[in-house]
Design a protein around this motif. Structure first.
Motif, PDB file in Angstrom:
ATOM      1  N   THR A   1       0.821  -1.208   0.000  1.00  0.00           N
ATOM      2  CA  THR A   1       0.000   0.000   0.000  1.00  0.00           C
ATOM      3  C   THR A   1       0.856   1.259   0.000  1.00  0.00           C
ATOM      4  OG1 THR A   1      -1.796  -1.133   1.159  1.00  0.00           O
ATOM      5  CG2 THR A   1      -1.785   1.267   1.257  1.00  0.00           C
ATOM      6  N   MET A   2       1.849   1.312   0.871  1.00  0.00           N
ATOM      7  CA  MET A   2       2.672   2.515   0.978  1.00  0.00           C
ATOM      8  C   MET A   2       3.582   2.690  -0.233  1.00  0.00           C
ATOM      9  SD  MET A   2       1.348   3.734   3.559  1.00  0.00           S
ATOM     10  CE  MET A   2       2.336   5.230   3.548  1.00  0.00           C
ATOM     11  N   LEU A   3       4.038   1.592  -0.831  1.00  0.00           N
ATOM     12  CA  LEU A   3       4.863   1.708  -2.034  1.00  0.00           C
ATOM     13  C   LEU A   3       4.040   2.266  -3.197  1.00  0.00           C
ATOM     14  CD1 LEU A   3       7.544   1.211  -3.486  1.00  0.00           C
ATOM     15  CD2 LEU A   3       6.748  -1.122  -3.986  1.00  0.00           C
ATOM     16  N   GLN A   4       2.826   1.751  -3.355  1.00  0.00           N
ATOM     17  CA  GLN A   4       1.951   2.280  -4.409  1.00  0.00           C
ATOM     18  C   GLN A   4       1.649   3.746  -4.157  1.00  0.00           C
ATOM     19  OE1 GLN A   4      -1.400  -0.363  -4.133  1.00  0.00           O
ATOM     20  NE2 GLN A   4      -0.159  -2.156  -4.579  1.00  0.00           N
ATOM     21  N   TRP A   5       1.389   4.086  -2.907  1.00  0.00           N
ATOM     22  CA  TRP A   5       1.115   5.482  -2.557  1.00  0.00           C
ATOM     23  C   TRP A   5       2.309   6.367  -2.881  1.00  0.00           C
ATOM     24  CZ3 TRP A   5       3.877   8.240   1.124  1.00  0.00           C
ATOM     25  CH2 TRP A   5       3.363   9.497   1.439  1.00  0.00           C
TER      26      TRP A   5
ATOM     27  N   ALA B   1      -2.708   0.487  -9.555  1.00  0.00           N
ATOM     28  CA  ALA B   1      -2.924   1.411  -8.436  1.00  0.00           C
ATOM     29  C   ALA B   1      -2.053   2.647  -8.572  1.00  0.00           C
ATOM     30  CB  ALA B   1      -2.628   0.700  -7.118  1.00  0.00           C
ATOM     31  N   ILE B   2      -0.814   2.474  -8.994  1.00  0.00           N
ATOM     32  CA  ILE B   2       0.096   3.608  -9.129  1.00  0.00           C
ATOM     33  C   ILE B   2      -0.417   4.608 -10.161  1.00  0.00           C
ATOM     34  CG2 ILE B   2       2.389   4.259  -9.964  1.00  0.00           C
ATOM     35  CD1 ILE B   2       3.417   1.657  -8.636  1.00  0.00           C
ATOM     36  N   MET B   3      -0.886   4.117 -11.279  1.00  0.00           N
ATOM     37  CA  MET B   3      -1.355   5.022 -12.327  1.00  0.00           C
ATOM     38  C   MET B   3      -2.618   5.761 -11.897  1.00  0.00           C
ATOM     39  SD  MET B   3       0.986   4.819 -14.458  1.00  0.00           S
ATOM     40  CE  MET B   3       0.231   5.928 -15.643  1.00  0.00           C
ATOM     41  N   VAL B   4      -3.543   5.063 -11.248  1.00  0.00           N
ATOM     42  CA  VAL B   4      -4.771   5.728 -10.798  1.00  0.00           C
ATOM     43  C   VAL B   4      -4.447   6.766  -9.719  1.00  0.00           C
ATOM     44  CG1 VAL B   4      -7.037   5.381  -9.750  1.00  0.00           C
ATOM     45  CG2 VAL B   4      -6.163   3.717 -11.385  1.00  0.00           C
ATOM     46  N   ILE B   5      -3.533   6.430  -8.817  1.00  0.00           N
ATOM     47  CA  ILE B   5      -3.123   7.385  -7.785  1.00  0.00           C
ATOM     48  C   ILE B   5      -2.483   8.619  -8.417  1.00  0.00           C
ATOM     49  CG2 ILE B   5      -1.503   7.754  -5.885  1.00  0.00           C
ATOM     50  CD1 ILE B   5      -1.944   4.782  -5.163  1.00  0.00           C
TER      51      ILE B   5
END
Length: 296
Positions: A99-103, A161-165
């Motif tokens: 979660t934190m890496l994607q964030w 997740a990374i792209m949407v964030i």
């Protein structure tokens, strides 16, 4: 001698002598200065907030133990016991790490792209006119709407997740950067030009410092939104992270685990926001609202 008698008389009368001004250091600031009232107010608000949270948790515990709440709502002690038991497991920290890496990666991409394009749009009027309509059309679309497209491109992976964030972070940073740059005092820029500063020097010494408070506000808002988006993507698409673990516990009816994951997400969000507020105050302490006793 008169001053000595006056001070002695004040002490004998039970009065405190007048406080001496704190010595002035080499940088022109007084040393040994007491904490400003804003710090005491902030500390008092923190204590009141903690008291409220503990009181609500106590009410929750009693209501769950006495059957006032449905069985799907476990007592606080059961949730705390699950957290204590799983806080030492690799599965738990792996989910937190995902979660934190994607964030972190999503926020980094969104900030770099948003600030860069914000500078370009604010500095080049022609580019602003060319991009105004497309950006205004895309801006109201929630970033989560792009999830099906990202799933088609990347599948249920961290890249999705990374792209949407990054999309969710991009627009706040773009518009806060643009607003900040447009609010720069033109007199200050012209004065710097008259004094012979080059374009690059004017940007880094006048324009960027003036726009930093607005950019910092956008960043503070974006980091909390990014964590919400990360959890939403994980919940919806099964992307690895706390959200997918929450779905798994919900499917199996492990109620303390469900609330434990929710509490973990809330604590992560609180830590992220507090960290960025601290960094913001330190970096912008020269700005009026961030000075001791200021509004920030």
């Amino acid at each position: 001698m008169a001053q000595s008698k006056t001070a002695t008389g004040a002490v004998d009368a039970g009065l405190s002598p007048p406080a001496r001004p704190a010595p002035i250091g080499r940088d022109g600031r007084r040393t040994g200065k007491p904490k400003p009232k804003a710090v005491h107010r902030r500390s008092r608000r923190t204590r009141l907030g903690a008291t409220t949270v503990l009181s609500l948790m106590a009410v929750w515990e009693v209501a769950a133990r006495t059957g006032l709440l449905p069985e799907e709502v476990p007592p606080v002690t059961d949730i705390a016991a699950w957290l204590a038991e799983n806080a030492t497991t690799a599965v738990f920290w792996e989910a937190v790490g995902y979660t934190m890496l994607q964030w972190l990666v999503g926020v980094s991409i969104g900030v770099v792209c948003g600030v860069t394009l914000g500078f370009a749009v604010a500095m080049v009027p022609l580019l602003e006119r060319l991009l105004r309509l497309p950006l205004e059309f895309i801006r109201p679309i929630p970033s989560i709407v792009y999830l099906p497209l990202m799933l088609l491109l990347f599948g249920a992976t961290s890249q999705t997740a990374i792209m949407v964030i990054s999309v969710g972070v991009f627009f706040p940073m773009l518009y806060q950067t643009t607003y900040g740059l447009r609010g720069v005092d033109p007199v200050a820029v012209e004065t710097a030009r008259v004094y012979g500063l080059s374009t690059v020097q004017r940007i880094f010494m006048v324009t960027l410092p003036s726009a930093l408070p607005s950019i910092a506000t956008g960043l503070r808002l974006a980091v909390s939104v990014a964590l919400i988006i990360a959890m939403a993507v994980q919940l919806t698409a099964g992307v690895p992270g706390l959200g997918s673990r929450l779905v798994a516990y919900q499917t199996n009816g492990v109620y303390p685990a469900i609330y434990g994951i929710v509490a973990t997400s809330g604590l992560l969000g609180l830590l992220v926001v507090r960290l960025f507020e601290f960094v913001e105050r330190r970096m912008l302490r020269w700005h009026e609202p961030y000075r001791p006793g200021g509004a920030a």
